[in-house]
Write a protein that holds these residues in place. Sequence first.
Motif, mmCIF file in Angstrom:
data_model
loop_
_atom_site.group_PDB
_atom_site.id
_atom_site.type_symbol
_atom_site.label_atom_id
_atom_site.label_comp_id
_atom_site.label_asym_id
_atom_site.label_seq_id
_atom_site.Cartn_x
_atom_site.Cartn_y
_atom_site.Cartn_z
ATOM 1 N N ILE A 1 32.995 7.735 4.870
ATOM 2 C CA ILE A 1 32.594 7.707 3.433
ATOM 3 C C ILE A 1 30.971 7.198 3.585
ATOM 4 O O ILE A 1 30.814 6.455 4.065
ATOM 5 C CB ILE A 1 33.364 6.954 2.682
ATOM 6 N N ARG A 2 30.182 7.883 2.753
ATOM 7 C CA ARG A 2 28.877 7.523 2.791
ATOM 8 C C ARG A 2 28.867 6.470 1.600
ATOM 9 O O ARG A 2 28.937 6.474 0.245
ATOM 10 C CB ARG A 2 27.799 8.609 2.410
ATOM 11 N N ALA A 3 28.346 4.995 2.291
ATOM 12 C CA ALA A 3 28.331 3.984 1.257
ATOM 13 C C ALA A 3 27.308 3.053 1.941
ATOM 14 O O ALA A 3 27.566 1.939 2.944
ATOM 15 C CB ALA A 3 29.587 3.351 1.268
ATOM 16 N N PRO A 4 25.990 3.268 2.027
ATOM 17 C CA PRO A 4 25.080 2.541 2.684
ATOM 18 C C PRO A 4 25.046 1.092 2.269
ATOM 19 O O PRO A 4 24.731 0.358 3.389
ATOM 20 C CB PRO A 4 23.556 3.226 1.982
ATOM 21 N N GLN A 5 25.314 0.582 1.212
ATOM 22 C CA GLN A 5 25.418 -0.918 1.137
ATOM 23 C C GLN A 5 26.542 -1.436 1.815
ATOM 24 O O GLN A 5 26.536 -2.868 2.033
ATOM 25 C CB GLN A 5 25.242 -1.084 -0.623
ATOM 26 N N VAL A 6 27.382 -0.909 2.062
ATOM 27 C CA VAL A 6 28.728 -1.234 2.792
ATOM 28 C C VAL A 6 28.307 -1.410 4.299
ATOM 29 O O VAL A 6 28.504 -2.121 4.639
ATOM 30 C CB VAL A 6 29.972 -0.598 2.500
ATOM 31 N N ALA A 7 27.742 -0.096 4.768
ATOM 32 C CA ALA A 7 27.612 0.184 6.162
ATOM 33 C C ALA A 7 26.673 -0.774 6.813
ATOM 34 O O ALA A 7 26.675 -1.301 7.823
ATOM 35 C CB ALA A 7 26.979 1.815 6.343
ATOM 36 N N LYS A 8 25.495 -1.207 5.813
ATOM 37 C CA LYS A 8 24.288 -1.912 6.276
ATOM 38 C C LYS A 8 24.930 -3.297 6.533
ATOM 39 O O LYS A 8 24.362 -3.862 7.485
ATOM 40 C CB LYS A 8 23.451 -1.929 5.272
ATOM 41 N N HIS A 9 25.910 -3.974 6.008
ATOM 42 C CA HIS A 9 26.181 -5.410 6.104
ATOM 43 C C HIS A 9 27.764 -5.418 6.655
ATOM 44 O O HIS A 9 28.322 -6.649 6.882
ATOM 45 C CB HIS A 9 26.359 -5.765 4.827
ATOM 46 N N ALA A 10 28.577 -4.386 6.844
ATOM 47 C CA ALA A 10 29.719 -4.414 7.355
ATOM 48 C C ALA A 10 30.050 -5.269 8.752
ATOM 49 O O ALA A 10 29.348 -4.700 9.680
ATOM 50 C CB ALA A 10 30.453 -3.013 7.518
ATOM 51 N N ARG A 11 30.878 -5.969 8.983
ATOM 52 C CA ARG A 11 31.496 -6.785 10.016
ATOM 53 C C ARG A 11 32.645 -6.602 10.327
ATOM 54 O O ARG A 11 33.776 -6.226 9.522
ATOM 55 C CB ARG A 11 31.037 -8.105 10.016
ATOM 56 N N ALA A 12 33.244 -6.758 11.715
ATOM 57 C CA ALA A 12 34.576 -6.684 11.833
ATOM 58 C C ALA A 12 35.506 -7.399 11.033
ATOM 59 O O ALA A 12 35.110 -8.570 10.541
ATOM 60 C CB ALA A 12 34.826 -7.141 13.367
ATOM 61 N N GLY A 13 36.381 -7.039 10.573
ATOM 62 C CA GLY A 13 37.343 -7.712 9.941
ATOM 63 C C GLY A 13 37.516 -7.554 8.339
ATOM 64 O O GLY A 13 38.434 -7.944 7.677
ATOM 65 N N GLN A 14 36.375 -7.061 7.896
ATOM 66 C CA GLN A 14 36.216 -6.758 6.552
ATOM 67 C C GLN A 14 36.745 -5.525 5.928
ATOM 68 O O GLN A 14 37.288 -4.555 6.714
ATOM 69 C CB GLN A 14 34.760 -6.723 6.186
ATOM 70 N N PHE A 15 36.631 -5.289 4.586
ATOM 71 C CA PHE A 15 37.371 -4.065 4.310
ATOM 72 C C PHE A 15 36.567 -3.739 2.898
ATOM 73 O O PHE A 15 35.651 -4.159 2.405
ATOM 74 C CB PHE A 15 38.713 -4.497 3.679
ATOM 75 N N ILE A 16 36.902 -2.618 2.475
ATOM 76 C CA ILE A 16 36.146 -2.261 1.253
ATOM 77 C C ILE A 16 37.412 -1.849 0.184
ATOM 78 O O ILE A 16 38.704 -1.980 0.548
ATOM 79 C CB ILE A 16 35.546 -0.442 1.245
#
Lengths: 283, 448
Positions: free
Chosen positions: A19-34
């Motif tokens: 899924i295109r979600a730049p603001q999520v992709a930019k900051h995502a770290r292991a263990g996190q969710f949407i």
Amino acid sequence: MYKVESATKLADRVYEYWIRAPQVAKHARAGQFIILRLHEAGERVPLTISAVRGDTVRVIFMAVGKTTQELATLHAGDSIKDVVGPLGKPSEIENYGTCCIIGGGVGIASTPLIAKELKNAGNHVIGIIGARNADLLILEDEMQEICDEFYITTDDGSKGVHGFAADVLKKLLEERKIDRVWIIGPAIMMKVTSGVTVPYGVKTYVSLNPIMVDGTGMCGSCRVTVGGETKFACVDGPEFDAHQVDFVELMQRQRIYTGQEKVSLERFAEHQCRCGEGGHHHE
Amino acid sequence: MSDRPADVRVHDFREVDTGLSAAEAIAEAERCLQCKKPLCVRGCPVCIDIPAFIREIADGNFPRAARSLKDQNMLPAICGRVCPQEAQCEGVCILGNKETPIRIGALERFVADWERGNGPELPEVAKPTGKRVAVVGSGPAGLTAAAELARAGHAVTIFESLHEAGGVLTYGIPAFRLPKEVVKAEIDQVLALGARLKKNHLAGRSISMDELLDYDAVFLGTGAGLPAFMCIPGENLNGVYSANEFLTRVNLMHADAFPAFDTPVLHGARVAVIGGGNVAMDSARVARRLGAKVSLIYRRGEEEMPARKAEVLHANEEGIEFFTCTNPTRILGEQCCVTGIECVKMSLCGIDASGRRSPEPIEGSEFTLDVDMVIQAIGTSPNPLLVSLIPGLERGRRGNVAVDKNGRTSIPHVYAGGDIATGAATVIEAMGSAKRAAAAINAMLKGE
């Protein structure tokens, strides 16, 4: 709107979406969710971030409820109304020494990001993925490539070790020192598997998946009891010390809306029938 | 103006109070004494020139009344409905000494509704300053700060974590008290001033602290979103809700319309609501509209309830049963579902730190109410998520962001207002503190 870049069926009822979600992709770290919401009438559903590539994030889910079944009808190029994230605290990644990361069923989805970050931090990473049978195993190649050691288990013995991930974990713990363990899967699997590490005193993390609404600490729907205290999985977790978690309560609270979920699902199935949708466009 | 009959309104979520007609508004406005030194203005947290807009109504000049009102307050249709006027402007109205005070709230609402129905006029916006301001949260505080700063010509970006703007106006206050189209229209007005809204952006997670602090100024209006629980046994049983969760499911997610909307909510047959504030009244009245028999449990007397008198009255009219001087001690359950709530009667003795009579349990007065659902509306505290992620941001005793009277925090270009700074308060108080902070931000950005 958040565009679905690709939609692939990985196993029976299991789907992989980018899924295109730049603001999520930019900051995502292991263990996190949407949390995503499909459309104006949709509910907010949490899904673990399984991988990140450019501006897109990957989620892997089993189409069992109304929303996941509806999500599974989306094709590449379709859009999702809302996506917010990354939510929750990232996994506690450090150089611990030897780490074992275990994924059960669709919970395998969460393992590659954690394994990769642990590896990058300098750990010796052991991966174990388990499923009921060989057809339900996912991300095998990906995990094989990240992990220093890698095991597969199936309940029916159709691939890898015949048995549970817990059996392999127990054997490893008997043979050598393991410093940290991560277990991600259905609540009952996390409960049983994390029980194995108790006598060895190995700190074990589990990623909890209670029902959520906002996912930002505002409602308390996702409250879980950890070490006798009420915690909100969305902001205090989703990862917690497995040995402190009240899994029985977690499983009870996951069943709050069983009745309504059935109504919603039946209504959706009826609607799909009327519209002539089969729901198998991904093969 | 009149309230819809209780036996009718408990079957829907439409507004209880139907508002003033133009003739009623003019007649009410004509009662105003137009005091030289108006106390009402001093009683207003956002300093609306109350006699001025009332004079325009009396003259039948509604567009000018609206202009005058919006000069100080960009959310008049909201404030006209949810402000506790009886404790503010109306409470100090000189007419209240002899007869009834001017119904300022009803007049404010009338003007705002009239303008919404007749095509709103946009206030003037200063020419662009080239300064960028980040506003975190789109509740009453964030919207007010955004409006003030956008009007001053700054490039304002509002970050909202939910999929809808409005904060507590959207997820918290039910439609029968504040219709959602009213909220939407006033938010649209703020956006029409040039403020940009980024929904689905949780500050501190979807935008990093560095990205946020890169703005020329930051206003934190993240609210008091963290629900309190009583910490009594049985609290995590299925069927026990925080008011925030229950109200969010219905107001934001439309669970009352399940399964047409996907989010479910439990429909208790007998519901206990704990608390005596506006949120408790809202929860009780929503549960009533979902078909429940509702008992409201409050540890002090009805006199001490922090809720607005009008809301207590509305709840009473709608058949909410009050158990005052009563405190829950335990939630009972079978098979993980709620079956009852054990309470103890309280006696009121002495005066506590809050200036109210202090409740003490009466020994041997325990009793059980048979209920299948419990909603806890005992307060909220400042949302800790973002503020805990900003290094060096000083916090007060209750986890709130520490600010001076102009909303300045311990970090030079970071300001805060609303519940995150003051602790849980009213919509209008949040707006007042946001306005002061916006003025200070504006002065800073202009180099004053």
